[in-house]
Scaffold this motif. Sequence first.
Motif, PDB file in Angstrom:
ATOM      1  N   ALA A 251       1.017  -1.043   0.007  1.00 49.93           N
ATOM      2  CA  ALA A 251      -0.130  -0.201  -0.055  1.00 49.93           C
ATOM      3  C   ALA A 251       0.907   1.271  -0.096  1.00 49.93           C
ATOM      4  N   ASP A 252       1.547   1.416   1.019  1.00 51.11           N
ATOM      5  CA  ASP A 252       2.316   2.875   1.279  1.00 51.11           C
ATOM      6  C   ASP A 252       3.534   2.380   2.199  1.00 51.11           C
ATOM      7  N   MET A 253       4.306   1.879   1.658  1.00 45.66           N
ATOM      8  CA  MET A 253       5.511   1.399   2.368  1.00 45.66           C
ATOM      9  C   MET A 253       6.963   1.456   1.601  1.00 45.66           C
ATOM     10  N   ASP A 254       8.149   1.262   2.358  1.00 44.09           N
ATOM     11  CA  ASP A 254       9.326   1.366   1.708  1.00 44.09           C
ATOM     12  C   ASP A 254       9.671  -0.054   0.945  1.00 44.09           C
ATOM     13  N   LEU A 255       9.600   0.124  -0.485  1.00 47.60           N
ATOM     14  CA  LEU A 255       9.899  -1.252  -0.937  1.00 47.60           C
ATOM     15  C   LEU A 255      11.159  -1.641  -1.303  1.00 47.60           C
ATOM     16  N   THR A 256      12.101  -0.903  -0.921  1.00 47.53           N
ATOM     17  CA  THR A 256      13.389  -1.201  -0.915  1.00 47.53           C
ATOM     18  C   THR A 256      14.026  -2.821  -0.651  1.00 47.53           C
ATOM     19  N   PRO A 257      13.287  -3.167   0.534  1.00 44.33           N
ATOM     20  CA  PRO A 257      13.782  -4.529   1.038  1.00 44.33           C
ATOM     21  C   PRO A 257      13.491  -5.436  -0.257  1.00 44.33           C
ATOM     22  N   PHE A 258      12.482  -5.386  -1.117  1.00 46.51           N
ATOM     23  CA  PHE A 258      12.172  -6.258  -2.199  1.00 46.51           C
ATOM     24  C   PHE A 258      13.238  -6.409  -3.231  1.00 46.51           C
ATOM     25  N   SER A 259      14.157  -5.070  -3.218  1.00 44.55           N
ATOM     26  CA  SER A 259      15.429  -5.379  -4.203  1.00 44.55           C
ATOM     27  C   SER A 259      16.330  -6.047  -3.669  1.00 44.55           C
ATOM     28  N   HIS A 260      16.431  -6.713  -2.362  1.00 43.26           N
ATOM     29  CA  HIS A 260      17.257  -7.629  -1.827  1.00 43.26           C
ATOM     30  C   HIS A 260      16.904  -9.233  -2.010  1.00 43.26           C
ATOM     31  N   ILE A 261      15.780  -9.488  -2.638  1.00 49.55           N
ATOM     32  CA  ILE A 261      15.151 -10.677  -2.767  1.00 49.55           C
ATOM     33  C   ILE A 261      14.916 -10.877  -4.414  1.00 49.55           C
ATOM     34  N   ASN A 262      14.418 -12.297  -4.521  1.00 53.45           N
ATOM     35  CA  ASN A 262      13.745 -12.645  -6.000  1.00 53.45           C
ATOM     36  C   ASN A 262      12.398 -12.654  -5.291  1.00 53.45           C
TER      37      ASN A 262
ATOM     38  N   ALA B 276       9.448  -6.992 -10.784  1.00 55.37           N
ATOM     39  CA  ALA B 276       8.999  -5.601 -10.549  1.00 55.37           C
ATOM     40  C   ALA B 276       8.036  -5.510  -9.629  1.00 55.37           C
ATOM     41  N   VAL B 277       8.163  -4.746  -8.528  1.00 53.84           N
ATOM     42  CA  VAL B 277       6.930  -4.689  -7.534  1.00 53.84           C
ATOM     43  C   VAL B 277       6.230  -3.191  -7.503  1.00 53.84           C
ATOM     44  N   THR B 278       5.124  -3.170  -7.169  1.00 50.84           N
ATOM     45  CA  THR B 278       4.540  -1.723  -6.995  1.00 50.84           C
ATOM     46  C   THR B 278       3.707  -1.941  -5.739  1.00 50.84           C
ATOM     47  N   GLN B 279       3.050  -0.581  -5.490  1.00 50.55           N
ATOM     48  CA  GLN B 279       2.163  -0.358  -4.384  1.00 50.55           C
ATOM     49  C   GLN B 279       0.931   0.361  -4.677  1.00 50.55           C
ATOM     50  N   THR B 280       0.156   0.659  -4.066  1.00 46.19           N
ATOM     51  CA  THR B 280      -1.060   1.296  -4.355  1.00 46.19           C
ATOM     52  C   THR B 280      -0.827   2.877  -4.428  1.00 46.19           C
ATOM     53  N   ARG B 281       0.133   3.419  -3.561  1.00 48.76           N
ATOM     54  CA  ARG B 281       0.279   4.579  -3.606  1.00 48.76           C
ATOM     55  C   ARG B 281       0.876   5.011  -4.940  1.00 48.76           C
TER      56      ARG B 281
END
Length: 203
Positions: A154-165, A173-178
């Motif tokens: 929703a409205d979060m820091d997406l950076t940790p996704f870049s450290h995983i598959n 790619a990941v996204t969020q509602t914001r």
Amino acid sequence: MADVLIRHLGQVDYLPTWQAMQDFTARRDAATTDEIWLLQHPPVYTLGQAGKPEHLLDDIDIPLVRIDRGGQITYHGPGQVVAYLLVDLKRRGFGVRELVSRMEQAVIDLLAEHDVRAERRADAPGVYVAGAKIAALGLRIKHGCSYHGLALNADMDLTPFSHINPCGYPAMAVTQTRDTGIAATPAELAETLAAHLTRHITL
């Protein structure tokens, strides 16, 4: 058929919440009301029971918990709407694939209310907007009952996704509602998501 009870748990640590889901499922009987738990977690990676540890690309200061759901690795953190579905599938008359489809459709319907077009993928459970994953799903079925559920960014820091598959897919790619232009807060989205999930579970 019994209604679905919605519980708002706020921000809660992962491990005791996982244990609470297991305990609830172990002690429920044929008369137990199905529940949806709405919550957020502090930063944590979770790895499904068949998950491969190499999908964690970097050892950063976020704990990794090996758990009993299906699927690979994902991230939970503040600003993400988590919905855990404790549902008696045997009583409802459908199986896990149907539950996954109904969960995906609930998210798709929620986003459509905000004029955001989303879709599912046959090869990778979850919900996607313009090819980027916005919601991840993972379930465990025990004695015909589900636990775990879905996480909507929703409205979060997406950076940790870049450290995983994410979910085991390199460079997904990941996204969020914001970032799709939705102004609703995580709390507001949780309420709407619960309504859509309840409707699809009780169809």
